[in-house]
Design an enzyme around this catalytic site. Sequence first.
Site, short mmCIF file in Angstrom:
data_model
loop_
_atom_site.label_atom_id
_atom_site.label_comp_id
_atom_site.label_asym_id
_atom_site.label_seq_id
_atom_site.Cartn_x
_atom_site.Cartn_y
_atom_site.Cartn_z
N SER A 1 -8.32 71.52 43.18
CA SER A 1 -9.09 72.69 43.60
C SER A 1 -9.00 73.76 42.53
O SER A 1 -8.01 73.86 41.80
CB SER A 1 -8.54 73.22 44.93
OG SER A 1 -9.34 74.27 45.43
N ASP A 2 -10.04 74.58 42.46
CA ASP A 2 -10.03 75.71 41.54
C ASP A 2 -10.81 76.85 42.16
O ASP A 2 -11.85 76.64 42.77
CB ASP A 2 -10.65 75.34 40.19
CG ASP A 2 -10.38 76.40 39.15
OD1 ASP A 2 -9.22 76.48 38.69
OD2 ASP A 2 -11.29 77.18 38.84
N THR A 3 -10.29 78.06 41.99
CA THR A 3 -10.91 79.26 42.55
C THR A 3 -11.20 80.25 41.44
O THR A 3 -10.35 80.50 40.59
CB THR A 3 -9.98 79.92 43.59
OG1 THR A 3 -9.71 78.97 44.62
CG2 THR A 3 -10.61 81.16 44.19
#
Length: 186
Positions: free
Chosen positions: A66-68
Amino acid sequence: MLILASQSPRRAELLRQIGVAFDTAPADIDETRLAHESAHAYVERMAIEKARAMHALHPDYPVLGSDTSVVLGERILGKPRDREHGIAMLLDLAGHTHRVLTGVALVHARIDYLLSESRVRFGPISEQAAARYWDSGEPRDKAGGYAIQGLGAVFVEHIEGSYSGIMGLPLFETARLLRSAGIEVV
């Protein structure tokens, strides 16, 4: 067994919240944004690369990456470099609506990817409030320089979208990916 390609305690907490058993194995990848890369393309590439890197080391297990990114206009606000940068980012966000893009990828027999896009409006923030917030220690390792689940919530006037996505792991999208791979969630 699922592997979470992250060292984020928030992502681990969110994954536990939906009843998923997992191990963590943080991915060590180059997170430099490519020239002319859009924010959407950047979070997709990062989520997939994190999951791929750990899947290469653990090929028998599905890996979740995941990446934000916090995006103000077309500018991606990463993690603050130092106190001055952190305060400046918070003041830039004050009184504006920004987007929080969180990409989530599952690498197993194939690569599946989903995106959560939320909008967050901050109210006004004084320089003194921004400095006190920085001095709390909370924003130091957070995209955009704030944590919605912590003290940073006092700046949030309105959200539209996924609260868990703003925290770093959109649970609706994550559950969808996991179910599609036969992994049980609550």
